[in-house]
Motif scaffolding. Structure first.
Motif, PDB file in Angstrom:
ATOM      1  N   PRO A 128       0.809  -1.228   0.000  1.00  0.00           N
ATOM      2  CA  PRO A 128       0.000   0.000   0.000  1.00  0.00           C
ATOM      3  C   PRO A 128       0.839   1.273   0.000  1.00  0.00           C
ATOM      4  CG  PRO A 128      -0.874  -1.560   1.578  1.00  0.00           C
ATOM      5  CD  PRO A 128       0.437  -2.097   1.135  1.00  0.00           C
ATOM      6  N   GLN A 169      -7.186   4.112  -9.397  1.00  0.00           N
ATOM      7  CA  GLN A 169      -7.667   4.033  -8.021  1.00  0.00           C
ATOM      8  C   GLN A 169      -8.946   3.206  -7.941  1.00  0.00           C
ATOM      9  OE1 GLN A 169      -7.526   8.407  -7.331  1.00  0.00           O
ATOM     10  NE2 GLN A 169      -6.548   7.894  -5.390  1.00  0.00           N
ATOM     11  N   THR A 170      -9.858   3.416  -8.866  1.00  0.00           N
ATOM     12  CA  THR A 170     -11.114   2.650  -8.873  1.00  0.00           C
ATOM     13  C   THR A 170     -10.844   1.162  -9.024  1.00  0.00           C
ATOM     14  OG1 THR A 170     -12.278   4.535  -9.851  1.00  0.00           O
ATOM     15  CG2 THR A 170     -13.340   2.380 -10.011  1.00  0.00           C
ATOM     16  N   TYR A 175      -9.161  -0.207  -5.773  1.00  0.00           N
ATOM     17  CA  TYR A 175     -10.028  -0.162  -4.599  1.00  0.00           C
ATOM     18  C   TYR A 175     -11.128  -1.219  -4.662  1.00  0.00           C
ATOM     19  CZ  TYR A 175      -8.120   4.536  -3.620  1.00  0.00           C
ATOM     20  OH  TYR A 175      -7.295   5.595  -3.350  1.00  0.00           O
ATOM     21  N   HIS A 229     -11.615  -4.625  -2.567  1.00  0.00           N
ATOM     22  CA  HIS A 229     -11.902  -4.511  -1.132  1.00  0.00           C
ATOM     23  C   HIS A 229     -13.390  -4.692  -0.853  1.00  0.00           C
ATOM     24  CE1 HIS A 229     -11.929  -2.934   2.974  1.00  0.00           C
ATOM     25  NE2 HIS A 229     -12.924  -2.154   2.601  1.00  0.00           N
ATOM     26  N   PHE A 230     -14.239  -4.289  -1.768  1.00  0.00           N
ATOM     27  CA  PHE A 230     -15.683  -4.328  -1.555  1.00  0.00           C
ATOM     28  C   PHE A 230     -16.291  -5.687  -1.892  1.00  0.00           C
ATOM     29  CE2 PHE A 230     -14.519   0.086  -2.367  1.00  0.00           C
ATOM     30  CZ  PHE A 230     -15.059   0.698  -1.245  1.00  0.00           C
ATOM     31  N   LYS A 284      -6.424  -7.981  -2.821  1.00  0.00           N
ATOM     32  CA  LYS A 284      -7.717  -7.528  -2.317  1.00  0.00           C
ATOM     33  C   LYS A 284      -7.644  -6.239  -1.501  1.00  0.00           C
ATOM     34  CE  LYS A 284     -11.893  -9.284  -0.132  1.00  0.00           C
ATOM     35  NZ  LYS A 284     -12.219  -8.123   0.701  1.00  0.00           N
ATOM     36  N   GLU A 285      -6.602  -6.084  -0.673  1.00  0.00           N
ATOM     37  CA  GLU A 285      -6.618  -5.006   0.313  1.00  0.00           C
ATOM     38  C   GLU A 285      -5.592  -3.900   0.096  1.00  0.00           C
ATOM     39  OE1 GLU A 285      -8.952  -4.712   2.341  1.00  0.00           O
ATOM     40  OE2 GLU A 285      -9.850  -6.703   2.229  1.00  0.00           O
ATOM     41  N   GLY A 326      -5.053  -1.791  -2.359  1.00  0.00           N
ATOM     42  CA  GLY A 326      -5.629  -0.546  -2.871  1.00  0.00           C
ATOM     43  C   GLY A 326      -6.348   0.241  -1.797  1.00  0.00           C
ATOM     44  N   TRP A 327      -7.119  -0.464  -0.978  1.00  0.00           N
ATOM     45  CA  TRP A 327      -7.842   0.211   0.101  1.00  0.00           C
ATOM     46  C   TRP A 327      -6.878   0.746   1.149  1.00  0.00           C
ATOM     47  CZ3 TRP A 327     -12.559   2.041   0.484  1.00  0.00           C
ATOM     48  CH2 TRP A 327     -13.088   2.356   1.745  1.00  0.00           C
ATOM     49  N   ILE A 373      -5.244   4.259   0.691  1.00  0.00           N
ATOM     50  CA  ILE A 373      -5.995   5.492   0.959  1.00  0.00           C
ATOM     51  C   ILE A 373      -5.392   6.251   2.138  1.00  0.00           C
ATOM     52  CG2 ILE A 373      -8.221   6.387   1.732  1.00  0.00           C
ATOM     53  CD1 ILE A 373      -9.570   4.206   0.126  1.00  0.00           C
TER      54      ILE A 373
END
Length: 320
Positions: free
Chosen positions: A110, A130-131, A134, A137-138, A191-192, A194-195, A198
């Protein structure tokens, strides 16, 4: 002994009430902010503090029909069972190894991703990237883990299809112990990361732009700006996140491991969270799982405390 007069007593009482009055004035002034804070405090109280009442079953031979108070006390019996159980040591070792792998290989990703995104000048392309990073994560681990398993499938998986096209034999990734831990770490990164970036992007945005201008005047190139301006600017954030990460060395996400592992990789993939699930929910040995949970919490506290002490000793950053 000199006695206090009535006016002096009233003055002393007024002095004692001043901090309370000041606190009440502040609460009244910011009452709407406190109202917004209330749901978060209630959530912590209900789901974090009230369950501590159940910790006592770690010291009892819990019987569902008798309840917590009716179950007999057994002292440290369950902790002694864990300390004499060889499977428990293997599970703790698996948990530590997977978390250390993630600390070494996943934690820096990250930070690197945030630095790369910060260097992008094309805002449209930056937002698109970024999209994309990210979005995973969702997704729940049920969905994302299913995608990983499908990609690594020996029959229809993309990776094995590429290996076949290169004239190589397909590999049963999900059933081989030597591949399981790398798969866990790589899937966590995908998975994580990108989040997680932030937080570091927010820290990067707080760096004074005048520092970059001064560095440019001094003739610094982009790499020198990164080393001498950008990284020092987010160093405190990195240290705080590292301290928190170390505190979770005995906690691996249940959903990820449960979706990805199978009996053929239990020797390297069985961790405390999956062991608690099997012993606690499937075998209904609630006292043993409570003992494991308390063990995790105590060790996690000392890990955070020790890391915080080191950070406070060798830098100006600490949690307290």
């Amino acid at each position: 002994m000199r006695t206090m007069t009535e006016p002096q007593s009233r003055a002393l009482q007024r002095e004692k009430r001043k901090p309370l009055a000041a606190a009440w004035l502040t609460a009244t002034k910011h009452k709407y902010l406190y109202v917004l804070l209330l749901p978060g405090l209630l959530w912590y109280f209900i789901f974090r503090y009230l369950p501590m009442y159940g910790v006592m079953i770690a010291f009892k031979d819990y019987n569902f029909s008798k309840g917590i108070w009716g179950s007999p006390w057994v002292g440290l019996k369950h902790f002694e069972f864990l300390l004499h159980n060889q499977d428990f040591y293997a599970i703790v070792r698996n948990t530590l190894v997977i978390n250390l792998y993630e600390l070494i290989f996943a934690f820096p990703v990250p930070v690197i991703l945030a630095l790369l995104l910060n260097e992008m000048k094309n805002l449209l392309f930056k937002r698109a990237v970024q999209t994309v990073v990210y979005f995973p994560h969702f997704l729940s681990w049920v969905v994302f883990g299913g995608i990983i398993i499908q990609l690594l499938s020996p029959n229809e998986g993309l990776i094995n299809n590429i290996l076949r096209s290169l004239g190589m034999e397909p590999v049963f990734f999900m059933s081989k112990s030597e591949y399981f831990r790398p798969i866990v770490v790589i899937s966590s990164i995908l998975k994580e990361s990108g989040w997680g970036a932030i937080i570091y992007l927010a820290a990067l945005s707080s760096i004074d732009t005048e520092q970059y201008e001064a560095a440019t005047i001094d003739g610094a190139n982009r790499w020198q700006k990164l080393v001498y301006v950008t990284l020092p600017g987010i160093r405190n954030t990195i240290l705080i996140m590292l301290i928190l990460k170390v505190g979770y060395l005995l906690d691996v996400g249940f959903e990820q491991i449960y979706i990805l592992y199978n009996p053929s990789v239990y020797d390297v993939g069985d961790v405390l969270s999956t062991y608690i699930y099997r012993i606690g929910l499937q075998s209904a040995q609630f006292s043993i799982t409570a003992a494991i949970g308390l063990f995790q919490s105590v060790i996690g506290f000392f890990l955070i405390w020790g890391t915080n002490r080191l950070a406070k000793k060798y830098s100006e950053v600490s949690l307290w």
